[in-house]
Write a protein that holds these residues in place. Structure first.
Motif, mmCIF file in Angstrom:
data_model
loop_
_atom_site.group_PDB
_atom_site.id
_atom_site.type_symbol
_atom_site.label_atom_id
_atom_site.label_comp_id
_atom_site.label_asym_id
_atom_site.label_seq_id
_atom_site.Cartn_x
_atom_site.Cartn_y
_atom_site.Cartn_z
ATOM 1 N N PRO A 70 10.920 -0.667 13.780
ATOM 2 C CA PRO A 70 9.974 -1.136 12.814
ATOM 3 C C PRO A 70 9.398 -0.031 11.919
ATOM 4 C CG PRO A 70 8.757 -1.051 14.852
ATOM 5 C CD PRO A 70 10.302 -0.665 15.186
ATOM 6 N N THR A 71 8.432 -0.175 10.890
ATOM 7 C CA THR A 71 7.651 0.569 10.458
ATOM 8 C C THR A 71 6.233 -0.219 10.189
ATOM 9 O OG1 THR A 71 7.150 1.905 8.481
ATOM 10 C CG2 THR A 71 8.175 -0.327 7.877
ATOM 11 N N TYR A 72 5.204 0.720 10.082
ATOM 12 C CA TYR A 72 3.738 0.215 9.904
ATOM 13 C C TYR A 72 3.474 -0.342 8.597
ATOM 14 C CZ TYR A 72 2.448 1.024 14.830
ATOM 15 O OH TYR A 72 2.394 0.992 16.204
ATOM 16 N N TYR A 73 2.896 -1.568 8.307
ATOM 17 C CA TYR A 73 2.030 -1.830 7.115
ATOM 18 C C TYR A 73 0.497 -2.074 7.599
ATOM 19 C CZ TYR A 73 6.233 -2.760 4.103
ATOM 20 O OH TYR A 73 7.428 -2.721 3.639
ATOM 21 N N PHE A 74 -0.295 -1.582 6.612
ATOM 22 C CA PHE A 74 -1.813 -1.993 6.816
ATOM 23 C C PHE A 74 -2.296 -2.757 5.846
ATOM 24 C CE2 PHE A 74 -0.660 2.576 7.982
ATOM 25 C CZ PHE A 74 -1.322 2.778 9.143
ATOM 26 N N PRO A 75 -3.164 -3.611 6.472
ATOM 27 C CA PRO A 75 -4.087 -4.383 5.354
ATOM 28 C C PRO A 75 -4.836 -3.539 4.304
ATOM 29 C CG PRO A 75 -4.127 -5.120 7.674
ATOM 30 C CD PRO A 75 -3.612 -4.018 7.946
ATOM 31 N N VAL A 76 -4.578 -4.165 3.111
ATOM 32 C CA VAL A 76 -5.324 -3.448 2.054
ATOM 33 C C VAL A 76 -6.787 -2.962 2.545
ATOM 34 C CG1 VAL A 76 -6.150 -3.229 -0.412
ATOM 35 C CG2 VAL A 76 -3.802 -4.455 0.338
ATOM 36 N N ALA A 77 -7.555 -3.802 3.010
ATOM 37 C CA ALA A 77 -8.798 -3.328 3.570
ATOM 38 C C ALA A 77 -8.976 -2.269 4.319
ATOM 39 C CB ALA A 77 -9.500 -4.618 3.938
ATOM 40 N N ASP A 78 -7.695 -2.111 5.211
ATOM 41 C CA ASP A 78 -7.898 -0.964 6.331
ATOM 42 C C ASP A 78 -7.364 0.232 5.729
ATOM 43 O OD1 ASP A 78 -9.079 -2.864 7.862
ATOM 44 O OD2 ASP A 78 -7.320 -3.158 8.951
ATOM 45 N N VAL A 79 -7.281 0.549 4.278
ATOM 46 C CA VAL A 79 -6.693 1.777 3.784
ATOM 47 C C VAL A 79 -7.906 2.244 3.263
ATOM 48 C CG1 VAL A 79 -5.479 2.921 1.805
ATOM 49 C CG2 VAL A 79 -4.511 0.859 3.224
ATOM 50 N N THR A 80 -8.419 3.463 3.286
ATOM 51 C CA THR A 80 -9.451 4.251 2.868
ATOM 52 C C THR A 80 -9.954 4.070 1.329
ATOM 53 O OG1 THR A 80 -9.636 5.867 4.717
ATOM 54 C CG2 THR A 80 -10.858 6.334 2.824
ATOM 55 N N ASP A 81 -10.918 3.737 1.014
ATOM 56 C CA ASP A 81 -11.440 3.541 -0.404
ATOM 57 C C ASP A 81 -10.751 4.808 -1.310
ATOM 58 O OD1 ASP A 81 -12.050 0.687 -0.082
ATOM 59 O OD2 ASP A 81 -14.012 1.415 -0.089
ATOM 60 N N GLY A 82 -10.228 4.559 -2.399
ATOM 61 C CA GLY A 82 -10.217 5.740 -3.421
ATOM 62 C C GLY A 82 -8.894 6.707 -3.005
ATOM 63 N N VAL A 83 -8.199 6.385 -1.984
ATOM 64 C CA VAL A 83 -6.999 7.173 -1.690
ATOM 65 C C VAL A 83 -5.770 7.018 -2.466
ATOM 66 C CG1 VAL A 83 -7.913 7.907 0.485
ATOM 67 C CG2 VAL A 83 -6.176 6.128 0.324
ATOM 68 N N LEU A 84 -5.517 5.706 -2.706
ATOM 69 C CA LEU A 84 -4.520 5.430 -3.393
ATOM 70 C C LEU A 84 -4.531 5.446 -5.017
ATOM 71 C CD1 LEU A 84 -3.376 2.166 -1.556
ATOM 72 C CD2 LEU A 84 -2.662 4.472 -0.999
ATOM 73 N N VAL A 85 -3.680 6.235 -5.683
ATOM 74 C CA VAL A 85 -3.714 6.601 -7.002
ATOM 75 C C VAL A 85 -2.376 5.953 -7.667
ATOM 76 C CG1 VAL A 85 -3.642 8.083 -8.846
ATOM 77 C CG2 VAL A 85 -5.202 8.496 -6.922
ATOM 78 N N ALA A 86 -2.472 4.976 -8.575
ATOM 79 C CA ALA A 86 -1.163 4.118 -8.981
ATOM 80 C C ALA A 86 -0.388 5.383 -9.577
ATOM 81 C CB ALA A 86 -1.728 3.336 -10.082
ATOM 82 N N SER A 87 0.856 4.991 -9.320
ATOM 83 C CA SER A 87 2.097 6.052 -9.732
ATOM 84 C C SER A 87 2.917 5.205 -10.884
ATOM 85 C CB SER A 87 2.909 6.187 -8.620
ATOM 86 O OG SER A 87 4.114 6.719 -9.187
ATOM 87 N N GLU A 88 3.488 5.799 -11.713
ATOM 88 C CA GLU A 88 4.511 5.269 -12.494
ATOM 89 C C GLU A 88 5.742 4.790 -11.975
ATOM 90 O OE1 GLU A 88 5.108 7.948 -15.871
ATOM 91 O OE2 GLU A 88 2.984 8.081 -16.386
ATOM 92 N N THR A 89 5.932 4.863 -10.754
ATOM 93 C CA THR A 89 7.326 4.579 -10.023
ATOM 94 C C THR A 89 7.245 3.090 -9.542
ATOM 95 O OG1 THR A 89 7.469 6.863 -9.269
ATOM 96 C CG2 THR A 89 8.906 5.238 -8.212
ATOM 97 N N THR A 90 8.233 2.428 -9.733
ATOM 98 C CA THR A 90 8.447 1.115 -9.319
ATOM 99 C C THR A 90 9.758 1.235 -8.741
ATOM 100 O OG1 THR A 90 9.367 0.190 -11.390
ATOM 101 C CG2 THR A 90 7.133 0.275 -11.060
ATOM 102 N N SER A 91 9.895 0.201 -7.594
ATOM 103 C CA SER A 91 11.157 0.043 -7.194
ATOM 104 C C SER A 91 11.588 -1.473 -6.759
ATOM 105 C CB SER A 91 11.496 0.879 -5.852
ATOM 106 O OG SER A 91 10.280 0.609 -4.802
ATOM 107 N N HIS A 92 12.648 -2.069 -6.385
ATOM 108 C CA HIS A 92 12.847 -3.101 -6.107
ATOM 109 C C HIS A 92 13.712 -3.105 -4.777
ATOM 110 C CE1 HIS A 92 13.902 -7.455 -6.691
ATOM 111 N NE2 HIS A 92 14.903 -7.021 -6.192
ATOM 112 N N SER A 93 13.387 -4.209 -3.932
ATOM 113 C CA SER A 93 14.177 -4.490 -2.595
ATOM 114 C C SER A 93 14.724 -5.691 -2.812
ATOM 115 C CB SER A 93 13.243 -4.261 -1.388
ATOM 116 O OG SER A 93 13.738 -4.942 -0.285
ATOM 117 N N PRO A 94 16.057 -6.151 -2.463
ATOM 118 C CA PRO A 94 16.457 -7.507 -2.563
ATOM 119 C C PRO A 94 15.798 -8.386 -1.712
ATOM 120 C CG PRO A 94 18.125 -5.930 -2.310
ATOM 121 C CD PRO A 94 16.927 -5.188 -2.176
#
Length: 257
Positions: free
Chosen positions: A44-68
């Motif tokens: 498996p891999t870990y996914y975090f609830p958005v509320a449990d990610v430190t405020d301000g550390v995520l900066v939107a990127s221009e990259t997008t991707s698609h998973s079937p």
């Protein structure tokens, strides 16, 4: 849950451990309610609830991707002070898998440190369905490559790991020492630690990375410290005089993993 659309299968389960990811000495995410997501069948891999990610550390990127199976992903850089990990996080806000919509996935290798409770974990999260048992045995084990006996022992330790064939770990002195050649190859396992490899010189050719050892294995695998093992998939393995069938696994290919 599973995605049964024919576009792939993803299983999502709620984890029970406190999980933290750190970058540049700062906590990027800290949760007591991680989600374990099997994007591939093996681990498996870990996914975090958005509320449990430190405020301000995520900066939107221009990259997008698609998973079937998971849908369209929004990518983010992870910024902590002067440290920036590019495209190191993503979200699936409109995923066809409901459980993923409010979660953030952090790229494992982009983080400096992962903790389960207060212990460091390596390579990827440990699956709650994987167990390791190491048992001392008096079975007679012989290993041959192209008809050449390269190891013989009646004092193996047998490692039983969920989903894999038994591995016979032998004292290195029960291997044909004159045929051993050092290798620079290393692989890593979240249950056993860092493996270092040896090649075998058969005279007319060298079999690269034919056997491995864990000199300082993790706690649950201490009994194999300093012992060596061969891939059952690539050698002729005789146990109590009987030739064992070669299993078909992800390790059947010629390069170690």
């Amino acid at each position: 849950m599973s995605d049964d659309s024919g576009r792939g299968r993803v299983r999502v389960e709620e984890g029970q451990k406190r999980v933290r990811a750190l970058l540049g000495g700062e906590v990027v995410a800290d949760t007591r309610r991680p989600s374990l997501v099997w994007e591939v069948p093996y681990y498996p891999t870990y996914y975090f609830p958005v509320a449990d990610v430190t405020d301000g550390v995520l900066v939107a990127s221009e990259t997008t991707s698609h998973s079937p199976s998971r849908g369209d992903a929004q990518h983010f850089d992870v910024r902590v002070g002067e440290r920036v990990a590019l495209d190191a996080a993503l979200r699936y806000p409109a995923s066809p898998i409901d459980e993923l919509r409010g979660l953030v996935r952090l790229e494992w290798a982009a983080m400096d440190l992962w903790l389960e409770e207060d212990e460091e974990v390596f390579v990827h999260p440990r699956s709650p369905y994987t167990r390791i048992d190491v048992l001392a045995s008096s079975r007679r084990v012989r290993v041959e490559i192209d008809g050449v006996v390269v190891a013989e022992s009646d004092r193996p330790h047998i490692l039983f790991e969920t989903g894999l064939p038994p591995r016979y770990y032998l004292p290195i002195t029960d291997v044909a020492l004159e045929r051993l050649r050092p290798s620079s190859t290393e692989t890593h396992c979240p249950y056993k630690g860092t493996a270092r490899y040896w090649s075998i010189d058969l005279g007319d050719r060298v079999v690269d990375d034919a056997l491995w050892t864990y000199k300082t294995p993790l706690a649950e695998s201490q009994k194999i410290a300093g012992l060596v093992a061969f891939y059952n998939e690539r050698v002729d393995l005789f146990v109590d005089g009987e030739l064992a069938a070669r299993p078909r696994t992800v390790f059947s290919r010629t390069s170690p993993r």
